[in-house]
Design an enzyme around this catalytic site. Structure first.
Site, PDB file in Angstrom:
ATOM      1  N   ASP A 165      21.827-117.943 121.580  1.00 22.74           N
ATOM      2  CA  ASP A 165      21.223-116.792 120.654  1.00 22.74           C
ATOM      3  C   ASP A 165      21.150-115.474 121.163  1.00 22.74           C
ATOM      4  O   ASP A 165      21.816-114.503 120.589  1.00 22.74           O
ATOM      5  CB  ASP A 165      20.314-117.473 119.577  1.00 22.74           C
ATOM      6  N   SER A 537      19.718-117.768 110.561  1.00 23.52           N
ATOM      7  CA  SER A 537      20.929-118.021 111.424  1.00 23.52           C
ATOM      8  C   SER A 537      22.216-118.506 110.699  1.00 23.52           C
ATOM      9  O   SER A 537      22.105-118.135 109.482  1.00 23.52           O
ATOM     10  CB  SER A 537      20.465-119.222 112.313  1.00 23.52           C
TER      11      SER A 537
END
Length: 645
Positions: A165, A537
């Site tokens: 990420d 997310s």
């Protein structure tokens, strides 16, 4: 068992004291010339001394030097067993990619160097104060990678290896900033699904499901144990890690069909070897990253992001990559215009049933790009790190043995039709798929917000493709309080969770995945919405509206919402238009008036655990264009502001 002081102070091994102060040093001599001694910097010369000391053949030290950077973490024994754990699977195995690439460079007669800056795990950080460092870390890591690149003055090119990420966007920012150097990105791939179990996204909702008696303690224990079925790679769903891999390839920074490869497989390490060959070829041809990253390639990346239905975090990361490359940062109008042209084509987790490795087998990024090219939505005249233009790479892919073989594996081994995983636009529209993102405004988000509109459960969307909800505000100032309310049953269908003070100034703009994943996998969750100045997310439902600006601590009206207020949300999933408003007696105008008359609560404050480094990041990125500008550090703008004070 307690360790005695004597065991700490001395190991009791007399042989340890046999210490020598001199050694013969490496054999041979360096291939120096008089010109080198007269003209080369002393650092270049001393660098060869260091290289010889580390064991490289001295006579071979005149070869081209390439730098391999990685987010590798943990310590693995030769057989792969852990000596010291990494933070996550995404950086655990990438050392194998570095090893394969380095050996290939050496076989090509080059000299590989390697450097590291490990990255955290957003999954491990969820629901903890560690999340306050998450987004800020990206800029820090990008700075470290850039400094490492500059700190090897003799490098002729750079390879970046990353998976997840924050490390992957940071690596892309660093490579993008290296405009005059040949560079290539090697994505770390994905982990596999458990044969029996849940994916890494769904399994993070077990706490909330256990609280609502949807899963037993025994089942939760087993599901969590096997959710990450293999030791390496990013998560199996299209969250930020997988989406970043997709966007990196779409930008032309990675080789065709490299994103989402299965970690640990021969096809995965083969990608690293081929990337090493490509990097050496780029250097020979004089093709630098500045030739590859262009405004056109950034537009292509937005198109591919829309077609994949990717994570909304890339709305911050892609502008940051563009800024590092010296290009125009895409804004809300760019995202909206492009998303209106294409529905989501990829039916992958969390929006669909298929894991990312099956997307790879179905053809991954180039397969999606074939559909986009036919629709006239790609600019195919851009260069890629193969040294060839995108159009030529898609021509190769369409006729390749690789494409046919992997799609056959998906059909025969998994019993999955590749065309169910990656659809044509016509088939996607017919299946009810909609564009990926909408940017709602309104009196609670006057400067904008974002929602992954394709993720709204179709069951709560009207026949006109419009999601409408009016409900009571349930106000929280911490994620912990909100998730506790969800677990205890205090949140019910029809409620609208308003989570404030979680933007950059409040908590480093934490990712509240713990909330969104709980709502996604609880029966009533589709009937609960979230409005927050935090971020999400890839797993969200509801609707969940994040990135609300201005944030509460910057005077945003979200900070004035009170418990029980009536909130109205309208999201048109087809036209990509939306609003989020406080209403009074059914009137937006009266809601505007109420917000104007209310004072900002005097007790709004940053999280007491917000680290000073993140407070500094928040101030610097705010001066540089804020979240819509990519949360970057615009040094010129920051210096200008400092000069006027």
């Amino acid at each position: 068992m307690a360790t005695s002081l004597s065991r700490i102070l001395d190991s009791g091994d007399a042989s340890l004291y046999d210490v020598r102060s001199k050694a013969p040093g490496p054999r041979g001599s360096l291939p120096l010339t008089p010109e080198m001694l007269l003209e080369r910097p002393s650092g270049d010369l001393f660098g060869w001394a260091q290289s010889a000391a580390m064991g490289w053949e001295p006579s071979a030290l005149g070869a081209r030097e390439f730098l391999i950077l990685s987010t590798h973490g943990g310590i693995r024994a030769a057989d792969g067993t852990p000596v010291a754990l990494g933070y996550h699977t995404g950086h655990w195995e990438v050392g194998l990619l570095m090893d394969a690439a380095a050996k290939e460079l050496k076989a090509l007669g080059a000299i590989p160097f390697a450097g590291y800056c490990t990255d955290p795990c957003d999954g491990r950080s969820q629901g903890t104060a560690a999340m306050y460092d998450s987004l800020a870390f990206r800029n820090d890591a990008a700075s470290v990678f850039r400094r490492l690149i500059r700190s090897l003055p003799t490098r002729r090119g750079v390879m970046g290896v990353a998976t997840c990420d924050k490390g992957l966007p940071a690596m892309m920012m660093a490579l993008a900033a290296s405009r005059d150097l040949p560079c290539i990105l090697v994505p770390g791939g994905v982990t596999l699904l458990a044969e029996k179990g849940e994916d890494a996204g769904k399994v993070q909702s077990v706490g909330a499901r256990f609280a609502h008696k949807k899963v037993s303690l025994e089942a939760a224990s087993e599901l969590l144990c096997r959710a990450c079925a293999t030791p390496g790679g990013g998560c199996q769903f299209l969250g930020t890690a997988a989406t970043s891999q997709v966007v990196g390839e779409a930008l032309g920074m990675s080789l065709t069909h490299s994103a989402l490869s299965p970690s640990g497989h021969p096809i995965w390490t083969d990608m690293a070897r081929r990337s090493a060959r490509a990097l050496a070829a780029l250097e020979s041809a004089g093709i630098a990253m500045g030739n590859i990253l262009t405004d056109a390639s950034v537009r292509n990346a937005i198109v591919v992001h829309a077609a994949f239905g990717g994570s909304t975090n890339l709305i911050m990361h892609l502008p940051a990559i563009a800024f590092a490359a010296g290009l125009k940062r895409p804004g809300v109008d760019d995202w909206t215009r492009i998303n209106r042209q294409i529905p989501r084509l990829v039916d992958s987790l969390p929006n669909g049933p298929y894991p990312t490795v099956q997307v790879f087998l179905a053809g991954g990024v180039p397969e999606v790009m074939l559909h986009l090219r036919r629709a006239g939505l790609l600019e195919t005249d851009v260069l890629t790190v193969s040294g060839e233009k995108l159009g030529a790479m898609l021509d190769w892919w369409e006729q390749s043995e690789r494409r046919a073989a992997l799609r056959k594996v998906l059909r025969e081994r998994d019993g999955v039709d590749p065309d169910d995983v990656i659809m044509s636009p016509d088939r996607a529209w017919f299946a009810g798929f909609t564009p990926t993102v909408t940017f709602p405004k309104g009196n609670l988000a006057p400067s904008g917000s974002v929602i992954k509109s394709t993720a709204i459960d179709p069951a709560v969307v009207g026949g006109d493709c419009v999601f409408r909800r009016i409900g009571p505000a349930r106000v929280f100032r911490t994620e912990h309080a909100a998730i506790a309310a969800i677990k205890s049953g205090a949140i019910r269908a029809g409620d609208i969770i308003v989570l404030m003070c979680r933007g950059p100034l409040g908590s480093g703009m934490e990712e509240i995945f713990e909330i969104t994943v709980a709502l996604r996998y609880l029966d009533f969750g589709r009937h609960v919405s979230v409005i927050t100045d935090a971020r999400f997310s890839g797993v969200s439902t509801g609707a969940c509206i994040g990135h609300v600006t201005p944030e509460a601590l910057a005077g945003g009206p979200i900070g004035k919402v009170r418990e029980g207020d009536t909130i109205e949300i309208v999201i048109d999933r087809a036209r990509l238009e939306g609003s989020v408003n406080l209403v009074v007696e059914g009137s937006v105008e009266k809601g505007n008036q109420a917000l104007a008359e209310r004072p900002v609560p005097s007790d709004l404050a940053p999280d007491p655990d917000l680290p000073p480094e993140t407070r500094l990041w928040a101030a610097l990125q705010d001066a540089s264009g804020g979240t819509w500008g990519g949360c970057v550090f615009d040094v010129n703008e920051i210096a200008k502001r400092l000069a006027t004070r």
